[in-house]
Design a protein around this motif. Structure first.
Motif, PDB file in Angstrom:
ATOM      1  N   GLU A 212       0.888  -1.223  -0.061  1.00 35.61           N
ATOM      2  CA  GLU A 212      -0.078  -0.030   0.057  1.00 35.61           C
ATOM      3  C   GLU A 212       0.867   1.277   0.113  1.00 35.61           C
ATOM      4  N   GLY A 213       0.711   2.130  -0.885  1.00 38.97           N
ATOM      5  CA  GLY A 213       1.336   3.434  -1.034  1.00 38.97           C
ATOM      6  C   GLY A 213       0.806   4.549  -0.468  1.00 38.97           C
ATOM      7  N   ASP A 214       1.140   5.727  -0.527  1.00 44.72           N
ATOM      8  CA  ASP A 214       0.892   6.904   0.062  1.00 44.72           C
ATOM      9  C   ASP A 214       1.151   8.031  -0.906  1.00 44.72           C
ATOM     10  N   PHE A 215       0.430   9.177  -0.522  1.00 42.25           N
ATOM     11  CA  PHE A 215       1.187  10.528  -0.888  1.00 42.25           C
ATOM     12  C   PHE A 215       2.301  11.025  -0.125  1.00 42.25           C
ATOM     13  N   LEU A 216       3.431  11.701  -0.957  1.00 44.04           N
ATOM     14  CA  LEU A 216       4.282  12.331  -0.144  1.00 44.04           C
ATOM     15  C   LEU A 216       4.441  13.735  -0.428  1.00 44.04           C
ATOM     16  N   PHE A 217       4.515  14.458   0.175  1.00 44.89           N
ATOM     17  CA  PHE A 217       4.894  16.000   0.329  1.00 44.89           C
ATOM     18  C   PHE A 217       6.289  16.031   0.739  1.00 44.89           C
ATOM     19  N   SER A 218       7.169  16.502  -0.062  1.00 42.00           N
ATOM     20  CA  SER A 218       8.616  16.563   0.172  1.00 42.00           C
ATOM     21  C   SER A 218       9.023  17.909   0.267  1.00 42.00           C
ATOM     22  N   GLY A 219       9.155  18.800   1.441  1.00 42.70           N
ATOM     23  CA  GLY A 219       9.322  20.030   1.569  1.00 42.70           C
ATOM     24  C   GLY A 219      10.765  20.269   2.104  1.00 42.70           C
ATOM     25  N   VAL A 220      11.069  21.309   2.666  1.00 44.80           N
ATOM     26  CA  VAL A 220      12.524  21.839   3.231  1.00 44.80           C
ATOM     27  C   VAL A 220      12.903  21.151   4.482  1.00 44.80           C
ATOM     28  N   LYS A 221      11.859  20.446   5.177  1.00 50.93           N
ATOM     29  CA  LYS A 221      12.481  19.503   6.454  1.00 50.93           C
ATOM     30  C   LYS A 221      13.045  18.295   5.821  1.00 50.93           C
ATOM     31  N   THR A 222      12.538  17.953   4.776  1.00 52.32           N
ATOM     32  CA  THR A 222      13.083  16.634   4.043  1.00 52.32           C
ATOM     33  C   THR A 222      14.332  16.754   3.148  1.00 52.32           C
ATOM     34  N   HIS A 223      14.535  17.833   2.428  1.00 49.70           N
ATOM     35  CA  HIS A 223      15.542  18.029   1.397  1.00 49.70           C
ATOM     36  C   HIS A 223      16.444  19.452   1.702  1.00 49.70           C
ATOM     37  N   GLY A 224      16.222  20.317   2.300  1.00 44.62           N
ATOM     38  CA  GLY A 224      16.780  21.459   2.919  1.00 44.62           C
ATOM     39  C   GLY A 224      16.568  22.701   1.829  1.00 44.62           C
ATOM     40  N   VAL A 225      15.847  22.446   0.934  1.00 42.27           N
ATOM     41  CA  VAL A 225      15.730  23.482  -0.552  1.00 42.27           C
ATOM     42  C   VAL A 225      14.589  24.275   0.128  1.00 42.27           C
ATOM     43  N   ALA A 226      14.848  25.368   0.252  1.00 42.71           N
ATOM     44  CA  ALA A 226      14.036  26.706   0.619  1.00 42.71           C
ATOM     45  C   ALA A 226      13.403  26.813  -0.716  1.00 42.71           C
ATOM     46  N   GLY A 227      11.962  26.753  -0.572  1.00 45.89           N
ATOM     47  CA  GLY A 227      11.252  27.144  -1.862  1.00 45.89           C
ATOM     48  C   GLY A 227      10.641  26.086  -2.694  1.00 45.89           C
ATOM     49  N   TYR A 228      11.131  24.723  -2.458  1.00 48.14           N
ATOM     50  CA  TYR A 228      10.914  23.739  -3.337  1.00 48.14           C
ATOM     51  C   TYR A 228       9.931  22.722  -2.616  1.00 48.14           C
ATOM     52  N   LEU A 229       8.904  22.554  -3.086  1.00 49.20           N
ATOM     53  CA  LEU A 229       8.050  21.510  -2.624  1.00 49.20           C
ATOM     54  C   LEU A 229       7.463  20.287  -3.691  1.00 49.20           C
ATOM     55  N   GLY A 230       8.115  18.926  -3.363  1.00 50.52           N
ATOM     56  CA  GLY A 230       7.770  18.096  -4.179  1.00 50.52           C
ATOM     57  C   GLY A 230       6.766  17.021  -3.886  1.00 50.52           C
ATOM     58  N   LEU A 231       5.729  16.916  -4.888  1.00 50.82           N
ATOM     59  CA  LEU A 231       4.712  15.933  -4.646  1.00 50.82           C
ATOM     60  C   LEU A 231       4.777  14.671  -5.287  1.00 50.82           C
ATOM     61  N   TYR A 232       4.935  13.584  -4.748  1.00 51.16           N
ATOM     62  CA  TYR A 232       5.445  12.409  -5.219  1.00 51.16           C
ATOM     63  C   TYR A 232       4.203  11.221  -4.797  1.00 51.16           C
ATOM     64  N   GLY A 233       3.899  10.223  -5.744  1.00 55.06           N
ATOM     65  CA  GLY A 233       3.017   9.285  -5.602  1.00 55.06           C
ATOM     66  C   GLY A 233       1.653   9.615  -5.539  1.00 55.06           C
ATOM     67  N   VAL A 234       1.290  10.838  -6.029  1.00 55.70           N
ATOM     68  CA  VAL A 234      -0.215  11.102  -5.873  1.00 55.70           C
ATOM     69  C   VAL A 234      -0.962  10.298  -7.020  1.00 55.70           C
ATOM     70  N   GLU A 235      -1.403   9.341  -6.469  1.00 57.85           N
ATOM     71  CA  GLU A 235      -2.373   8.452  -7.597  1.00 57.85           C
ATOM     72  C   GLU A 235      -3.747   8.444  -6.796  1.00 57.85           C
TER      73      GLU A 235
END
Length: 370
Positions: free
Chosen positions: A325-348
């Motif tokens: 079972e998967g899920d949605f992933l919101f990857s923000g600055v706390k995950t990658h350290g890049v201010a201003g970038y938000l990655g949305l992965y696995g949004v099925e």
């Protein structure tokens, strides 16, 4: 020299359009970049067009947290913006003692997710609602429905543009760089340009991991590898046998071959699921017809396999493999350290249902990060 912009959304599927709308409503200057010639050409236009109630998702997951919010917001949006939809209801059917026993824990899981309108009914009660149905028991979900996905996306585009946003088609992201001012984005197409953005939201769906890897400065270890779950649909040439949606009990990676209908009354079965190595294979396997008919015959004994015609195929961007079972992933600055970038992965699935809730959550994360 890079052209300065405020917020860039990458991808104009239903998620990218909804995120663009949320930021535009918040007063941000928004540009949505889409590599294709029109919006929603991939996952957003190759699905069941179902508004899900939020029943089977794991209770501590992101999908579960957003499902009911998204469902209710979508119904309101469709009513307010005259998007064609129907709250037709759904039956999750069980045959045999093992499946019947599984209905109660499934209902309990749904209730933990905030779904408070489910009823377990007998096979006789289910047949009273749908005379062509065969089952021993079922869960009745009155808040499930269907929506005109194209109409929904048109309404979202209209909202974006009415609030000053821009949709740039045939504008693929070819690369980029993290810098002190945010992110530079190299955009291809007929008139290539480099944009300097304060905020970038990666809503590229099936391409989200590749887009993220194209940005120098986004740590590679923070980018998940997407898996591709291909599903095929068959349409039914006869009269639609059911008014409600008919679903088998779900498995961890799929909701099984189910019956849906569109707003014009066209009946269809699907999707199945096969994990593939490419995100561009939309070919149809006509030899799957008998397998689809056999799966449906458990709840639709009178189905005529000869009336099933190959319909279309879709591909889901998944974070987990077969049987998981998967899920949605919101990857923000706390995950990658890049201010201003938000990655949305696995949004099925249920991305369509939750698009407005996903957008609100993304906008809140961006606002919180400054």
């Amino acid at each position: 020299m890079a052209e300065r912009v405020d917020a860039v959304i990458i991808g104009a599927g239903v998620i990218g359009l909804a995120v663009g709308r949320a930021l535009a409503l918040a007063g941000r200057e928004v540009i949505i970049l889409e590599k294709n010639a029109t919006f929603g050409e991939e996952t957003s236009s190759r699905n069941s067009e179902v508004i899900h109630a939020g029943i089977q998702y794991k209770t501590d997951g992101v999908r579960a947290a957003l499902a009911v919010k998204g469902r209710d917001a979508l119904y309101r949006f469709c009513a307010e913006h005259h998007v064609n939809h129907a709250r037709c209801g759904k039956l999750l059917v069980a045959n045999g003692d093992r499946e019947v026993t599984g209905l109660a824990p499934l209902k309990a899981n749904a209730e933990q997710n905030g779904v408070d309108d489910l009823t377990i009914i007998s096979g006789a009660e289910a047949r009273a609602l749908e005379p062509s149905l065969q089952c021993d028991a079922a869960i009745l979900s009155p808040s499930s429905g269907i929506v005109d996905t194209h109409g929904l996306m048109l309404a979202l585009v209209g909202e974006v543009e009415n609030h000053g946003g821009v949709l740039a088609l045939s504008s693929p992201v070819t690369g980029g760089r993290v810098n002190a001012a945010g992110l530079e984005i190299d955009v291809g197409g007929a008139d290539p340009v480099t944009l300097q953005a304060r905020t970038v939201v990666n809503c590229a769906g099936l391409w989200a991991d590749r887009v993220a890897h194209a940005f120098e400065g986004v740590p590679a270890q923070s980018i998940p590898q997407l898996r591709y779950g291909k599903g095929q649909y068959f349409t039914y040439s006869g009269a639609a046998p059911f008014q409600r949606l008919i679903y088998p009990l779900p498995s961890p990676d799929s909701q099984g071959v189910h019956y849906t209908r569109d707003l014009g009354g066209q009946a269809k079965l699907g999707p199945d699921i096969t994990f593939i190595d490419t995100n561009t294979d939309y070919s149809l396997d006509e030899t799957r017809r008998d397998a689809f008919a056999a799966a449906a015959r458990r709840f639709w004994p009178d189905i005529e396999a000869a009336k099933l015609q190959p319909g279309y195929a879709g591909i889901r961007p998944k974070l987990k493999g077969a049987g998981e079972e998967g899920d949605f992933l919101f990857s923000g600055v706390k995950t990658h350290g890049v201010a201003g970038y938000l990655g949305l992965y696995g949004v099925e699935s249920p991305g369509l249902t939750t698009c407005l809730a996903v957008a609100d959550h993304a906008a809140a994360l961006i606002a919180h990060s400054g």
